[in-house]
Every structure is written in C-alpha cells, then in structure tokens.
Design a protein around this motif. Structure first.
Motif, short mmCIF file in Angstrom:
data_model
loop_
_atom_site.label_atom_id
_atom_site.label_comp_id
_atom_site.label_asym_id
_atom_site.label_seq_id
_atom_site.Cartn_x
_atom_site.Cartn_y
_atom_site.Cartn_z
N ASN A 208 10.17 38.21 -48.34
CA ASN A 208 8.87 37.59 -48.54
C ASN A 208 8.75 36.94 -49.92
OD1 ASN A 208 7.08 38.44 -46.16
ND2 ASN A 208 8.14 40.33 -46.71
N GLY A 209 7.88 35.96 -50.01
CA GLY A 209 7.53 35.37 -51.29
C GLY A 209 6.51 36.26 -51.98
N TRP A 210 6.49 36.26 -53.32
CA TRP A 210 5.54 37.08 -54.06
C TRP A 210 5.16 36.39 -55.36
CZ3 TRP A 210 6.23 38.98 -59.00
CH2 TRP A 210 7.50 38.81 -59.53
N SER A 211 4.04 36.82 -55.94
CA SER A 211 3.64 36.37 -57.27
C SER A 211 2.71 37.41 -57.89
CB SER A 211 2.94 35.00 -57.21
OG SER A 211 1.69 35.12 -56.57
N ALA A 212 2.65 37.41 -59.21
CA ALA A 212 1.78 38.32 -59.96
C ALA A 212 1.64 37.79 -61.38
CB ALA A 212 2.37 39.73 -59.99
N SER A 213 0.53 38.10 -62.01
CA SER A 213 0.41 37.80 -63.44
C SER A 213 1.31 38.78 -64.18
CB SER A 213 -1.05 37.97 -63.89
OG SER A 213 -1.47 39.31 -63.68
N TYR A 214 1.59 38.51 -65.44
CA TYR A 214 2.41 39.43 -66.21
C TYR A 214 1.98 39.41 -67.66
CZ TYR A 214 5.13 35.54 -68.12
OH TYR A 214 5.51 34.39 -68.76
N THR A 215 2.35 40.46 -68.39
CA THR A 215 2.07 40.58 -69.81
C THR A 215 3.35 40.98 -70.53
OG1 THR A 215 -0.20 41.28 -69.37
CG2 THR A 215 0.66 41.74 -71.56
N LEU A 216 3.65 40.28 -71.60
CA LEU A 216 4.79 40.63 -72.46
C LEU A 216 4.25 40.99 -73.83
CD1 LEU A 216 7.35 37.75 -71.80
CD2 LEU A 216 7.57 40.14 -71.11
N ASP A 217 4.78 42.05 -74.40
CA ASP A 217 4.45 42.45 -75.76
C ASP A 217 5.74 43.00 -76.37
OD1 ASP A 217 3.31 43.16 -78.15
OD2 ASP A 217 2.19 44.87 -77.33
N GLY A 218 6.47 42.16 -77.07
CA GLY A 218 7.79 42.56 -77.54
C GLY A 218 8.69 42.72 -76.33
N ASN A 219 9.30 43.90 -76.18
CA ASN A 219 10.13 44.17 -75.01
C ASN A 219 9.36 44.92 -73.92
OD1 ASN A 219 12.21 42.85 -76.18
ND2 ASN A 219 13.57 44.60 -76.33
N ASN A 220 8.07 45.11 -74.12
CA ASN A 220 7.24 45.74 -73.10
C ASN A 220 6.86 44.68 -72.08
OD1 ASN A 220 7.23 48.27 -74.39
ND2 ASN A 220 5.58 47.59 -75.74
N LEU A 221 6.91 45.04 -70.81
CA LEU A 221 6.64 44.12 -69.71
C LEU A 221 5.82 44.84 -68.65
CD1 LEU A 221 7.18 41.54 -67.95
CD2 LEU A 221 9.31 42.66 -67.23
N SER A 222 4.75 44.21 -68.21
CA SER A 222 3.99 44.75 -67.08
C SER A 222 3.49 43.59 -66.23
CB SER A 222 2.82 45.61 -67.56
OG SER A 222 1.91 44.83 -68.31
N PHE A 223 3.29 43.87 -64.96
CA PHE A 223 2.83 42.87 -64.01
C PHE A 223 1.45 43.27 -63.49
CE2 PHE A 223 7.43 42.62 -63.89
CZ PHE A 223 7.68 41.26 -63.85
N GLY A 224 0.67 42.26 -63.10
CA GLY A 224 -0.62 42.50 -62.46
C GLY A 224 -0.40 42.78 -60.98
N THR A 225 -1.46 42.68 -60.22
CA THR A 225 -1.41 42.93 -58.79
C THR A 225 -0.48 41.93 -58.10
OG1 THR A 225 -3.66 43.74 -58.85
CG2 THR A 225 -2.81 43.11 -56.70
N VAL A 226 0.42 42.45 -57.29
CA VAL A 226 1.38 41.61 -56.57
C VAL A 226 0.72 41.05 -55.31
CG1 VAL A 226 3.56 41.58 -55.30
CG2 VAL A 226 3.35 42.92 -57.41
N GLU A 227 0.84 39.75 -55.14
CA GLU A 227 0.42 39.09 -53.91
C GLU A 227 1.70 38.65 -53.21
OE1 GLU A 227 -2.93 37.00 -53.63
OE2 GLU A 227 -3.92 38.02 -55.28
N ALA A 228 1.81 39.00 -51.92
CA ALA A 228 3.05 38.69 -51.20
C ALA A 228 2.76 38.36 -49.75
CB ALA A 228 4.01 39.88 -51.27
N SER A 229 3.64 37.54 -49.17
CA SER A 229 3.55 37.31 -47.73
C SER A 229 3.96 38.61 -47.04
CB SER A 229 4.45 36.14 -47.31
OG SER A 229 5.78 36.36 -47.72
N GLU A 230 3.74 38.71 -45.74
CA GLU A 230 3.96 39.98 -45.05
C GLU A 230 4.87 39.84 -43.84
OE1 GLU A 230 0.19 41.83 -44.33
OE2 GLU A 230 -0.35 41.79 -46.43
N ILE A 231 5.98 39.18 -44.02
CA ILE A 231 6.97 39.02 -42.94
C ILE A 231 7.83 40.28 -42.92
CG2 ILE A 231 8.97 37.70 -42.17
CD1 ILE A 231 7.73 35.30 -43.69
N VAL A 232 8.13 40.78 -41.73
CA VAL A 232 9.04 41.91 -41.59
C VAL A 232 10.39 41.37 -41.16
CG1 VAL A 232 9.53 44.04 -40.34
CG2 VAL A 232 7.16 43.49 -40.99
N CYS A 233 11.40 41.64 -41.95
CA CYS A 233 12.76 41.22 -41.62
C CYS A 233 13.51 42.42 -41.07
CB CYS A 233 13.48 40.69 -42.87
SG CYS A 233 12.75 39.18 -43.51
#
Length: 155
Positions: free
Chosen positions: A81-106
C-alpha cells in the motif's frame, strides 16, 4: 531486477507528485531540522527503500517498502500500500505523525503483509535514526532497527 527498480522509481516519483499537490512546498512547524528549518535536513528529498527489518532481509523479488522525506511529509510504499505521514526531526531524533495509507490486502508473496505491518509499526514507533552515506537506519521505541538504502543502491 530492472522492472523492480523501475517500479520503485515510478512509485517515488508519484509520491513526490502527490505531495506537491498537497502543498508539500509550504513551511510547517511539524518538520524541522536541528536549527529549526527543514531545508537543512540531510534526509530531505531522498528516496529510501527497506533492505532489512528486525533482523530479516527483504527478499530481492519483493516490492520493498519505501520512504521519501519532503518538507512536511514523508511518504512511500509499505510493500503493498501507499502511505504518508507528517514527520519531525530534531537532531537524530525522528518521529512521524498519524499514518494515512491505502488498504489493499496483498495475498502474495507469502509474508508480504507481515513485512508491511512491521514497516508501518516502525513508522509509528520511530524515535531516532543514523545516516551513514547511502544507508539510513531507523530505530524504534523497542530498539528494533530498520535498514534502508538510497533508492536504486544495492549493498
């Protein structure tokens, strides 16, 4: 292998086009480098593909999950599936916001949905990263490591 690389490049290009339509060029406080501006991030604009997750190597014939960092969003393919999310970087710290994704089952290849679930879990639990030339390692809260390389680079 050539068809797979072409597919990954097309996926990355489509991700960039979608983000541009969503306003990826606007500045936002949700994504920042160490000095407060996203333009200084060494991850910005690079497409990455997953090679190893939680000690497991992604089979060469599979559609490797991918990740591209734009100014305010990260996006890609999670294996199926395709996905996207906001993200935050602070030095080497990394976090993502809520993931939005398509819902295909492979259903094939066997195990691809487990890999996709692990990849999305990595996005949800990311806390830091290390960058070494063409290799990006993302670490989760639980200490799991996910190894990605620049798209098209084969270690």
């Amino acid at each position: 292998m050539k068809a797979k690389t072409t597919f990954m490049l097309v996926t990355a290009a489509l991700s960039l086009a979608i983000l541009a339509c969503l306003g990826g060029g606007q500045n936002s406080s949700t994504s920042s480098g160490t000095s407060g501006t996203s333009n200084e991030s060494p991850l910005l604009g690079t497409a990455w593909w997953l090679i190893e997750y939680q000690g497991t190597t992604v089979p060469e014939a599979w559609n490797h999950p991918s990740l591209t960092f734009m100014e305010t969003q990260a996006s890609g393919n999670s294996g199926c599936n395709g996905w996207s999310a906001s993200y935050t970087l602070d030095g080497n710290n990394l976090s993502f916001g809520t993931v939005e994704a398509s819902e295909i089952v492979c259903e094939e290849p066997d195990g691809i949905m487990a890999m996709e679930d692990a990849f999305i879990q990595m996005v949800n639990e990311a806390v830091s990263y290390e960058l070494d030339d063409k290799k990006l390692t993302i670490f989760t809260e639980s200490g799991a490591a996910f190894v990605l390389y620049e798209l098209g680079y084969v270690p």
